[in-house]
Design a protein around this motif. Structure first.
Motif, short mmCIF file in Angstrom:
data_model
loop_
_atom_site.label_atom_id
_atom_site.label_comp_id
_atom_site.label_asym_id
_atom_site.label_seq_id
_atom_site.Cartn_x
_atom_site.Cartn_y
_atom_site.Cartn_z
N GLY A 38 2.33 -2.51 -10.91
CA GLY A 38 2.31 -1.14 -10.36
C GLY A 38 3.05 -1.26 -8.94
O GLY A 38 3.52 -0.11 -8.49
N TRP A 39 3.15 -2.33 -8.28
CA TRP A 39 3.75 -2.11 -6.87
C TRP A 39 5.13 -2.58 -6.98
O TRP A 39 5.84 -2.13 -6.01
CB TRP A 39 3.12 -3.56 -6.08
CG TRP A 39 3.53 -4.70 -6.36
CD1 TRP A 39 2.59 -5.59 -7.30
CD2 TRP A 39 4.66 -5.56 -6.44
NE1 TRP A 39 3.23 -6.91 -7.67
CE2 TRP A 39 4.58 -6.79 -7.08
CE3 TRP A 39 5.79 -5.49 -5.49
CZ2 TRP A 39 5.59 -7.82 -6.81
CZ3 TRP A 39 6.81 -6.27 -5.47
CH2 TRP A 39 6.34 -7.62 -6.33
N SER A 72 7.50 2.69 -5.61
CA SER A 72 6.87 1.69 -6.55
C SER A 72 6.52 2.49 -8.01
O SER A 72 6.42 3.77 -7.90
CB SER A 72 5.60 1.29 -5.92
OG SER A 72 4.74 2.46 -5.63
N ARG A 74 3.65 2.89 -9.14
CA ARG A 74 2.63 3.41 -9.03
C ARG A 74 2.81 5.12 -8.10
O ARG A 74 2.41 5.81 -8.68
CB ARG A 74 1.53 2.74 -8.15
CG ARG A 74 0.20 3.37 -8.03
CD ARG A 74 -0.69 2.47 -7.18
NE ARG A 74 -0.56 0.96 -7.49
CZ ARG A 74 -1.33 0.55 -8.49
NH1 ARG A 74 -2.13 1.38 -9.28
NH2 ARG A 74 -1.38 -0.84 -8.91
N ASN B 2 -3.39 -5.88 -2.01
CA ASN B 2 -2.10 -6.53 -2.26
C ASN B 2 -1.11 -5.67 -2.44
O ASN B 2 0.13 -5.84 -2.30
CB ASN B 2 -2.44 -7.85 -2.96
CG ASN B 2 -3.49 -8.85 -2.23
OD1 ASN B 2 -3.74 -8.50 -1.30
ND2 ASN B 2 -3.62 -9.95 -3.13
N ASP B 3 -1.24 -5.02 -3.83
CA ASP B 3 -0.44 -4.25 -4.39
C ASP B 3 0.36 -3.14 -3.46
O ASP B 3 1.36 -2.96 -3.62
CB ASP B 3 -0.98 -3.30 -5.71
CG ASP B 3 -0.92 -4.25 -7.02
OD1 ASP B 3 -0.84 -5.43 -6.86
OD2 ASP B 3 -1.00 -3.48 -7.83
N GLN B 4 -0.63 -2.65 -2.79
CA GLN B 4 -0.04 -1.63 -1.74
C GLN B 4 0.81 -2.29 -0.70
O GLN B 4 1.91 -1.54 -0.31
CB GLN B 4 -1.17 -0.99 -1.12
CG GLN B 4 -1.95 0.27 -2.12
CD GLN B 4 -3.24 0.22 -1.49
OE1 GLN B 4 -3.98 -0.09 -0.71
NE2 GLN B 4 -3.94 1.52 -2.21
N LEU B 6 2.64 -4.90 -0.95
CA LEU B 6 3.98 -5.35 -1.76
C LEU B 6 4.66 -4.19 -1.97
O LEU B 6 6.02 -4.25 -1.67
CB LEU B 6 3.71 -5.84 -3.03
CG LEU B 6 2.98 -7.22 -2.89
CD1 LEU B 6 2.28 -7.85 -4.29
CD2 LEU B 6 4.07 -8.38 -2.47
N ALA B 7 4.18 -3.04 -2.46
CA ALA B 7 4.81 -1.79 -2.57
C ALA B 7 5.51 -1.32 -1.20
O ALA B 7 6.62 -0.83 -1.23
CB ALA B 7 3.90 -0.50 -3.12
N SER B 10 8.26 -3.66 -0.29
CA SER B 10 9.37 -3.11 -1.51
C SER B 10 10.23 -2.10 -1.12
O SER B 10 11.47 -1.91 -1.22
CB SER B 10 8.71 -3.40 -2.72
OG SER B 10 9.82 -3.30 -3.76
N GLN B 11 9.36 -1.11 -0.47
CA GLN B 11 9.99 0.21 -0.17
C GLN B 11 10.80 0.29 1.33
O GLN B 11 11.68 0.87 1.38
CB GLN B 11 9.13 1.37 -0.40
CG GLN B 11 9.57 2.76 -0.37
CD GLN B 11 8.81 3.59 -0.75
OE1 GLN B 11 7.60 3.40 -1.21
NE2 GLN B 11 9.09 4.93 -0.84
#
Lengths: 107, 199
Positions: A38-39, A72, A74, B2-4, B6-7, B10-11
Motif C-alpha cells: 500500500g505504501w 501511494s 493507499r 512503517n507503511d506510512q 515509506l509512503a 516515497s512522496q
C-alpha cells in the motif's frame, strides 16, 4: 556459568537461524517478484515490475498528476474511495497482462 | 506505521528522509535500513538525487546522534535510565558505559551502520561516559556517511527488489550480532574453564 553456557548455545543457534533466513531471502531476490504494498507509488510499482507507469495508471483509471504523481496506492485508493486490496489486485492484473500479453510472447 | 513512513519518503523524498532518520537516531525504533534502500531505488527511478539522499540521511543521523550524546552528557544518568525504560530497554548503565569505553571509536563507527540497533544506546552512554566529543563526532560522521552510502547504493543496485533486500540485510545484521555474542560468551566460557580450581 550455566546461564553463560545457555546464552552461548542460544547465540550459536541464533547465528545459524538468521544466516539461513538471510540465504532464503537472497534466493527470493533472484526468483520472485516484489509484492505490491500500500505504501508504494504507481511509478515505484512500475519500476519494480518493469512495466510503464502509464499502463498501470490507465489500468486503475487514474490521470497522473503533473509533473510527478508519487501518491501511494493507499492514498490513491482513499482519493478514489475504493478499497486498497481491490486497487492492488487491479494493478497486479495489469502487470500480469503486460508480462503475458494475450496472443503474444511472454516477456 | 512503517507503511506510512515509506509512503511519506516515497512522496516527499529527501526532506522526509532527513526528518525520519533524525528521530530514529535519537532512539525511536524505525525501519531506517528499509527507508535508505527505498531511497536508493528512488534514485535509480530518477525521483531523488544520490548526493541529496546521502546528505539528508547522513546529516539527519548525525544530528540525532549528537542529540543522544548531549542527553547522555548533560542530562545525566537519571535521564538516560528513564529514557532506556521508555524505549523498552533497561540495560545496566555501568555495563553499557564500560562497553562504550572499551570499544571506543571503532565501536561508535560499527554501531552507526552494521550493528545499528545499538547506535542510540552507544550515543547515550558515550555522553554519560564523557567520551571526547570531537572524537565521537569524527567516528559518528564517518559511520553515518558510510551507512547511508552503503544502504542507498544497495537500494540503487537492487532497485526492483527492495523488500527482499531489506529482509536479507535485517537477518544478516542479527546473524552478525548473534555471532558477536557467541564469540564473547565463548571467550568467557573458555576463560572460566581454564581458570585453576581452588581445592
Amino acid at each position: 556459568m550455566l546461564a553463560v553456557g545457555l546464552a552461548f548455545l542460544l547465540a550459536i543457534a541464533g547465528t545459524f537461524v538468521f544466516a539461513y533466513r538471510a540465504g532464503r531471502h537472497v534466493r527470493q531476490i533472484r526468483t520472485e517478484n516484489e509484492p505490491i504494498h500500500g505504501w508504494m507509488s504507481v511509478p515505484f510499482i512500475a519500476h519494480t515490475h518493469h512495466v510503464p507507469a502509464s499502463v498501470l495508471f490507465q489500468a486503475i483509471g487514474v490521470h497522473p498528476r503533473e509533473p510527478h504523481d508519487r501518491r501511494s496506492v493507499r492514498q490513491i485508493a482513499h482519493d478514489l474511495n475504493r478499497p486498497v486490496p481491490e486497487l492492488i489486485a487491479q494493478l497486479q492484473r495489469a502487470i500480469d497482462s503486460a508480462a503475458h500479453p494475450p496472443g503474444g510472447q511472454p516477456r | 506505521m512503517n507503511d506510512q513512513l515509506l509512503a511519506v519518503v516515497s512522496q516527499y523524498g529527501a526532506p522526509a528522509l532527513f526528518g525520519i532518520v533524525t528521530i530514529a537516531a535519537i532512539g525511536v525504533p524505525l525501519p531506517i535500513t528499509l527507508l535508505l534502500i527505498v531511497a536508493g531505488s528512488m534514485i535509480s527511478q530518477g525521483a531523488m538525487s544520490l548526493w541529496g539522499a546521502i546528505g539528508a540521511a547522513g546529516a539527519g543521523s548525525v544530528l540525532g546522534d549528537q542529540a543522544g550524546y548531549a542527553i547522555g552528557r548533560w542530562g545525566g544518568p537519571a535521564v538516560v535510565t528513564k529514557l532506556s525504560g521508555l524505549f523498552g530497554r533497561r540495560a545496566s548503565l555501568q555495563t553499557m558505559e564500560a562497553k562504550a569505553k572499551a570499544w571506543g571509536g571503532p565501536g561508535i563507527f560499527i554501531t552507526r551502520w552494521l550493528l545499528s540497533p545499538l547506535g542510540p544506546w552507544i550515543n547515550l552512554v558515550s555522553g554519560t561516559a564523557r567520551y571526547p566529543w570531537h572524537r565521537f563526532l569524527f567516528w559518528d560522521i564517518l559511520g553515518e556517511i558510510t551507512g547511508a552510502a552503503v544502504y542507498i547504493s544497495l537500494g540503487r543496485f537492487f532497485s526492483d527488489r527492495v523488500m527482499a533486500l531489506s529482509a536479507v540485510l535485517s537477518d544478516l545484521t542479527w546473524a552478525i550480532a548473534a555471532l558477536l555474542a557467541a564469540v564473547i560468551l565463548g571467550y568467557q566460557l573458555l576463560a572460566h574453564l581454564r581458570r585453576p580450581r581452588v581445592q
